[in-house]
Write a protein that holds these residues in place. Structure first.
Motif, PDB file in Angstrom:
ATOM      1  N   ARG A  44       0.837  -1.215   0.000  1.00  0.00           N
ATOM      2  CA  ARG A  44       0.000   0.000   0.000  1.00  0.00           C
ATOM      3  C   ARG A  44       0.864   1.254   0.000  1.00  0.00           C
ATOM      4  N   LYS A  45       1.933   1.235   0.776  1.00  0.00           N
ATOM      5  CA  LYS A  45       2.830   2.395   0.852  1.00  0.00           C
ATOM      6  C   LYS A  45       3.451   2.676  -0.518  1.00  0.00           C
TER       7      LYS A  45
ATOM      8  N   ARG B  13       2.402   1.609  -3.457  1.00  0.00           N
ATOM      9  CA  ARG B  13       1.346   1.954  -4.412  1.00  0.00           C
ATOM     10  C   ARG B  13       0.933   3.414  -4.242  1.00  0.00           C
ATOM     11  N   GLY B  14       0.824   3.873  -3.006  1.00  0.00           N
ATOM     12  CA  GLY B  14       0.457   5.263  -2.750  1.00  0.00           C
ATOM     13  C   GLY B  14       1.509   6.225  -3.268  1.00  0.00           C
TER      14      GLY B  14
ATOM     15  N   ALA C 173       0.542   8.808  -6.537  1.00  0.00           N
ATOM     16  CA  ALA C 173       0.627  10.266  -6.450  1.00  0.00           C
ATOM     17  C   ALA C 173       1.618  10.823  -7.472  1.00  0.00           C
TER      18      ALA C 173
END
Length: 105
Positions: A79-80, A82-83, A87
């Motif tokens: 998740r980190k 991917r985030g 962005a």
């Protein structure tokens, strides 16, 4: 051993996928591979040390299942990353969509 290193080996990835379906006894896992029981046991040991699987002793059987805590840590990392990329790719898309100031001169 770190989780990524543990999952880098194809047999260990297969074991994790199998355990994603349901917990399995060590003998059931061994039966699905064409390798010795000690070799499969070594793979299970690596996965256990990496925090990806856990073992429960039931009589003489060892039942392996996925360790939710280890998988949660792995998922948090995904998740980190991917985030971060989501962005940055949005910013790149905005930059690419801007009209070129030097065009047409």
């Amino acid at each position: 051993m770190d989780r990524f290193a543990a999952l880098a080996e194809p047999t260990r990835r297969q074991i994790v996928e199998m355990l994603g379906e349901r917990p399995l006894a060590a003998g059931e896992i061994v039966a699905r591979f064409q390798m010795s029981a000690p070799a499969v046991s070594q793979h299970l040991k690596v996965l256990k040390e990496a925090g990806l699987v856990r073992v429960e002793v039931a009589g003489q059987r060892r039942i392996y299942s996925l360790d939710p805590a280890g998988l949660d840590a792995f998922e948090a990392w995904v998740r980190k990353v991917r985030g971060f990329w989501g962005a940055h790719l949005d910013l790149l898309e905005k930059e690419l969509a801007k009209p070129d100031a030097g065009e047409g001169e």
